[in-house]
Design a protein around this motif. Structure first.
Motif, short mmCIF file in Angstrom:
data_model
loop_
_atom_site.label_atom_id
_atom_site.label_comp_id
_atom_site.label_asym_id
_atom_site.label_seq_id
_atom_site.Cartn_x
_atom_site.Cartn_y
_atom_site.Cartn_z
N LEU A 1 0.83 -1.21 0.00
CA LEU A 1 0.00 0.00 0.00
C LEU A 1 0.86 1.26 0.00
O LEU A 1 0.51 2.27 -0.63
CB LEU A 1 -0.93 0.00 1.22
CG LEU A 1 -2.09 -1.00 1.18
CD1 LEU A 1 -2.78 -1.06 2.53
CD2 LEU A 1 -3.09 -0.63 0.08
N GLU A 2 1.98 1.20 0.70
CA GLU A 2 2.89 2.36 0.70
C GLU A 2 3.47 2.60 -0.68
O GLU A 2 3.65 3.74 -1.10
CB GLU A 2 4.00 2.13 1.73
CG GLU A 2 3.54 2.33 3.17
CD GLU A 2 4.54 1.83 4.19
OE1 GLU A 2 5.57 1.24 3.76
OE2 GLU A 2 4.31 2.01 5.40
N GLU B 1 -7.10 4.89 3.56
CA GLU B 1 -8.07 4.21 4.43
C GLU B 1 -7.62 2.77 4.71
O GLU B 1 -7.70 2.29 5.84
CB GLU B 1 -9.45 4.21 3.79
CG GLU B 1 -10.13 5.58 3.79
CD GLU B 1 -11.49 5.53 3.12
OE1 GLU B 1 -11.94 4.41 2.77
OE2 GLU B 1 -12.09 6.59 2.91
N GLN B 2 -7.15 2.09 3.65
CA GLN B 2 -6.69 0.71 3.82
C GLN B 2 -5.46 0.64 4.72
O GLN B 2 -5.33 -0.29 5.53
CB GLN B 2 -6.38 0.09 2.45
CG GLN B 2 -7.61 -0.15 1.59
CD GLN B 2 -7.23 -0.71 0.23
OE1 GLN B 2 -6.40 -1.62 0.12
NE2 GLN B 2 -7.83 -0.18 -0.81
N ALA C 1 -4.69 2.75 7.13
CA ALA C 1 -5.15 3.01 8.51
C ALA C 1 -5.79 1.75 9.09
O ALA C 1 -5.55 1.38 10.25
CB ALA C 1 -6.13 4.17 8.53
N ALA C 2 -6.58 1.04 8.27
CA ALA C 2 -7.24 -0.19 8.73
C ALA C 2 -6.21 -1.28 9.03
O ALA C 2 -6.33 -2.02 10.02
CB ALA C 2 -8.22 -0.68 7.68
N ALA C 3 -5.17 -1.38 8.18
CA ALA C 3 -4.13 -2.40 8.39
C ALA C 3 -3.35 -2.11 9.68
O ALA C 3 -3.04 -3.03 10.44
CB ALA C 3 -3.17 -2.43 7.20
N ARG C 4 -3.05 -0.82 9.91
CA ARG C 4 -2.33 -0.47 11.15
C ARG C 4 -3.19 -0.76 12.38
O ARG C 4 -2.68 -1.24 13.41
CB ARG C 4 -1.93 1.01 11.12
CG ARG C 4 -0.84 1.33 10.09
CD ARG C 4 -0.28 2.72 10.30
NE ARG C 4 0.74 3.02 9.32
CZ ARG C 4 0.55 3.78 8.23
NH1 ARG C 4 -0.67 4.33 8.02
NH2 ARG C 4 1.52 4.01 7.37
N GLU C 5 -4.48 -0.48 12.29
CA GLU C 5 -5.38 -0.77 13.41
C GLU C 5 -5.45 -2.27 13.67
O GLU C 5 -5.47 -2.71 14.82
CB GLU C 5 -6.79 -0.22 13.11
CG GLU C 5 -6.91 1.28 13.23
CD GLU C 5 -8.31 1.76 12.92
OE1 GLU C 5 -9.23 0.91 12.81
OE2 GLU C 5 -8.49 2.98 12.78
N GLU C 6 -5.48 -3.05 12.58
CA GLU C 6 -5.56 -4.50 12.75
C GLU C 6 -4.28 -5.04 13.37
O GLU C 6 -4.32 -5.92 14.24
CB GLU C 6 -5.83 -5.20 11.42
CG GLU C 6 -6.08 -6.68 11.58
CD GLU C 6 -6.70 -7.33 10.37
OE1 GLU C 6 -7.06 -8.51 10.47
OE2 GLU C 6 -6.81 -6.67 9.33
#
Length: 580
Positions: free
Chosen positions: A319-320, A399-400, A402-407
Motif C-alpha cells: 500500500l505504501e 483508508e486501507q 489506517a485499517a491495516a495499522r489498526e488490525e
C-alpha cells in the motif's frame, strides 16, 4: 537441575504420610503429568507426578488442573491397576532422583497385588513407569523408549524394567574423609587455596544426588580454605541424613529464582522460607507450569496471530508503494494539460515527444513517453485517465493503510494477552478471536444460540495504601474493566502507544504510592515488561471512550498525564492479589 537427590530426599521424607492413604482418583491433565487424589491417613490432597522434559517433579499441589474429557491410555491403565488402591510405601533409590511408590490393589479376581510407580526425574529423559515389582515387568510408561532411541534400555509394555544407567558416582551420605580428599584433590590449586568452581565441579562429578547449586553451596561454606571443604561437606550430609532441611526460594538480583532444601548462603537475593519442601516446589513451579500449559494450549493461536500480523505488514508495504505512485497524480495531470496545449507537435506513431513545460521557470523542454498506437488526443486523454485513477485511489489507499495499522495493533494486543494469560483466560481469548472472525467457535452448530457470556474475571491487587487496583489481562477483560466496572471518577491507566492491559484505580482519594504501583502494574502487564522507563498514561475514566464499531480493547482518551516507571516483578508479587 535444582531438583537434585537432596531435594528428592526431602520430598520423599515428607511424603511418608502417604503410606496407608487410598488413591481415590487418578487424572492425566497433560501428556506429561499424573495427579493422584489421595484420601486418608492425614494425606488428603492431590499428589503431582510429573515427567515433564523441563519441569520433572513430584509434590503436593493445590493447583486446579483441567482434565481432558477423554483420559489418555496411560491414565486408563493406572486407573485399572492403582485407582482404589492403598499406597504401601514411598521410597527413594539411594540419593538418585528416582522415586518408587508401591500401591496395593485388588485385581479383577479379588486378589491383592502390588504395583510400583517409578518416577525418574532425569531432565528431558524423565519418565513415569508402571511396573510389577514381583516380576520386574513393565506394564507401560508415560513415555515409550524404543531401541531406536536408547541402546541401553527399552521402556515398552511387556519388557523388563532396567533402571537408568549408573554414572559410577559414590553415595555422599556414606563417604569417608580419605576417599573424599582423594576424589576432590583436583579442586586444590598449586598455591594450596581452594578453587570454588573446581571444587563444585569435582563434587558434582564424584557424588550422586548433588546438583551444581548444592555443590556450589558446599564449596562456598568452605570459605576458600581446602581443609574446611570436608567439614562443610560432612555438615551438609549430616543434615541431609537426619532430614534437617531448610526449604527456600531465592529471587536473585539477576531475575532468576533458585530453590533448594539447603540454605543458600552463597546466593545474593531475596529469600523466601517455607515450612515444607512440597510448599516450596508448589510455589516455584506454579507460574512456570501455568505458562507452559498456556503455551501448549495456545500454540495454534500464537501462530495464527503471527501470520496475520505478517500478512498485514506485507500489505502495508504494498500500500505504501501504491501511495507513492498516487503522489505522482499531479504530475500526470500536468503532463496531460501540456500535451493538450501542444497537440500540433504530435502525431500517431510517436513513441515520445519533446514539449515545452510552461509550468516551470524558463519553460524547459521535457521528454514525454507516448503510445505509438494512439492519436495525439488519445495520448493526452491517457494521462488524464491515469491521473483520475491515482487521485481516486489515494484516499482509498490511505483508508486501507489506517485499517491495516489498526488490525496490527489489535492483533498485537491479543498476542500480548496470550503472553500474560493464565489457563483460565484461554477460552476468553478464543471466544474473542472467534467473535472477530479469525477462528471458528469450537463445536458450534449453524443456527445454534450462543451461550450467554459470564462476567469476565479480572485481577484485583491491593496497593500499599490499601486501595484496590484492577487489571485486565486480555481484551475481553479490558472492555469489561473500562466500560462496565469502572466509574467516571476512577483513574484509568495504560502504557503509552504500547500493547498492554487496562488498569483501574477504584475510588478516591489515593496517594502517590498507589498511582506509581498501578503504573508499575500497567507496565508489567504490557509488551514493555522487560524494558525500563516505560511511559504510562493515566486519566479519569470519564475521559476514556470506545469508538462505535471498534475492536475489543480499543479505546481513545484525552486529558492524560504520563508517568515513567520500570516494571518490577518483586513489587508486583508484593501486592496482594485476588480474582474478581
Amino acid at each position: 537441575m535444582s531438583l537434585d537427590g537432596i531435594v528428592t530426599r526431602a520430598l520423599v521424607h515428607e511424603l511418608q504420610a502417604c503410606a496407608g492413604a487410598r488413591i481415590a482418583k487418578i487424572y492425566q491433565p497433560t501428556e506429561n503429568e499424573i495427579v493422584l487424589h489421595l484420601r486418608g491417613q492425614n494425606a488428603n490432597g492431590r499428589l503431582l507426578l510429573s515427567a515433564h522434559p523441563s519441569m520433572p517433579r513430584l509434590h503436593w499441589t493445590q493447583q486446579a488442573w483441567e482434565n481432558p474429557s477423554e483420559p489418555p491410555m496411560f491414565c486408563m491403565l493406572l486407573r485399572k491397576h492403582c485407582e482404589g488402591g492403598v499406597i504401601e510405601s514411598v521410597r527413594q533409590d539411594g540419593l538418585e532422583r528416582i522415586v518408587w511408590i508401591d500401591v496395593r490393589h485388588r485385581d479383577e479376581l479379588g486378589d491383592f497385588s502390588v504395583k510400583r510407580l517409578v518416577l525418574e526425574i532425569m531432565g528431558r529423559h524423565s519418565n513415569l513407569i508402571l511396573m510389577d515389582p514381583a516380576t520386574g515387568q513393565i506394564h507401560d510408561g508415560i513415555r515409550h523408549v524404543t531401541p531406536a532411541v536408547s541402546s541401553y534400555r527399552v521402556v515398552l509394555p511387556g519388557t523388563a524394567y532396567v533402571a537408568p544407567p549408573s554414572q559410577d558416582k559414590r553415595d555422599p551420605l556414606r563417604e569417608t574423609e580419605p576417599a573424599f580428599r582423594d576424589r576432590v584433590s583436583l579442586a586444590f590449586s598449586e598455591s594450596g587455596s581452594l578453587d570454588t568452581k573446581a571444587a563444585s565441579s569435582a563434587l558434582v562429578n564424584a557424588y550422586t544426588g548433588l546438583s551444581p547449586l548444592a555443590a556450589k553451596e558446599i564449596a562456598h561454606r568452605a570459605g576458600g580454605e581446602p581443609h574446611k571443604l570436608w567439614s562443610a561437606f560432612r555438615a551438609v550430609m549430616d543434615d541431609v541424613a537426619a532430614h534437617r532441611y531448610e526449604p527456600n526460594l531465592v529471587d536473585t538480583a539477576g531475575g532468576k529464582t533458585l530453590f533448594s532444601a539447603l540454605a543458600l548462603t552463597h546466593a545474593d537475593g531475596t529469600v523466601r522460607a517455607f515450612g515444607t519442601m512440597n510448599e516450596c516446589l508448589e510455589t516455584y513451579y506454579k507460574d512456570k507450569a501455568d505458562r507452559d500449559l498456556v503455551r501448549q494450549r495456545t500454540a495454534d493461536l500464537s501462530r495464527l496471530l503471527g501470520n496475520e500480523i505478517s500478512k498485514n505488514e506485507k500489505k502495508l508495504v504494498k500500500l505504501e508503494e501504491t501511495l507513492r505512485e498516487s503522489e505522482e497524480a499531479d504530475k500526470l495531470r500536468r503532463t496531460g494539460e501540456l500535451l493538450t496545449s501542444q497537440l500540433h507537435l504530435l502525431q500517431r506513431g510517436d513513441e515520445s515527444a519533446e514539449i515545452t513545460d510552461y509550468y516551470e521557470e524558463g519553460q524547459p523542454l521535457v521528454t514525454v513517453a507516448l503510445d505509438p498506437m494512439l492519436t495525439p488526443t488519445e495520448n493526452a486523454q491517457r494521462y488524464f485517465r491515469k491521473y483520475n485513477k491515482l487521485k481516486n485511489s489515494k484516499s482509498a489507499v490511505e483508508e486501507q493503510m489506517a485499517a491495516a495499522r489498526e488490525e496490527i495493533a489489535y492483533l498485537e494486543s491479543v498476542l500480548q494477552g496470550l503472553e500474560t494469560a493464565g489457563p483460565a483466560d484461554i477460552e476468553e481469548i478464543r471466544e474473542e478471536l472467534a467473535g472477530q472472525g479469525y477462528i471458528r467457535h469450537h463445536g458450534e452448530k449453524r443456527g445454534a444460540k450462543k451461550k450467554k457470556k459470564d462476567t469476565p474475571s479480572v485481577l484485583c491487587y491491593t496497593s500499599s495504601e490499601g486501595v484496590p487496583i484492577y487489571v485486565g489481562k486480555n481484551n475481553v477483560q479490558n472492555d469489561y474493566l473500562t466500560n462496565r466496572l469502572g466509574s467516571p471518577s476512577d483513574t484509568w491507566l495504560h502504557t503509552k502507544d504500547i500493547p498492554g492491559s487496562h488498569v483501574l484505580i477504584r475510588g478516591e482519594p489515593y496517594g502517590d504510592a498507589t498511582l506509581r504501583e498501578a503504573a508499575a502494574l500497567a507496565a508489567y502487564y504490557s509488551k514493555a515488561r522487560a524494558s525500563s522507563n516505560v511511559p504510562v498514561d493515566y486519566t479519569k475514566i470519564r475521559n476514556v471512550r470506545k469508538p462505535s464499531g471498534a475492536k475489543p480493547g480499543f479505546v481513545i482518551y484525552e486529558g492524560q498525564k504520563t508517568l515513567y516507571v520500570t516494571p518490577d516483578e518483586a513489587l508486583v508479587q508484593s501486592l496482594f492479589v485476588s480474582v474478581k
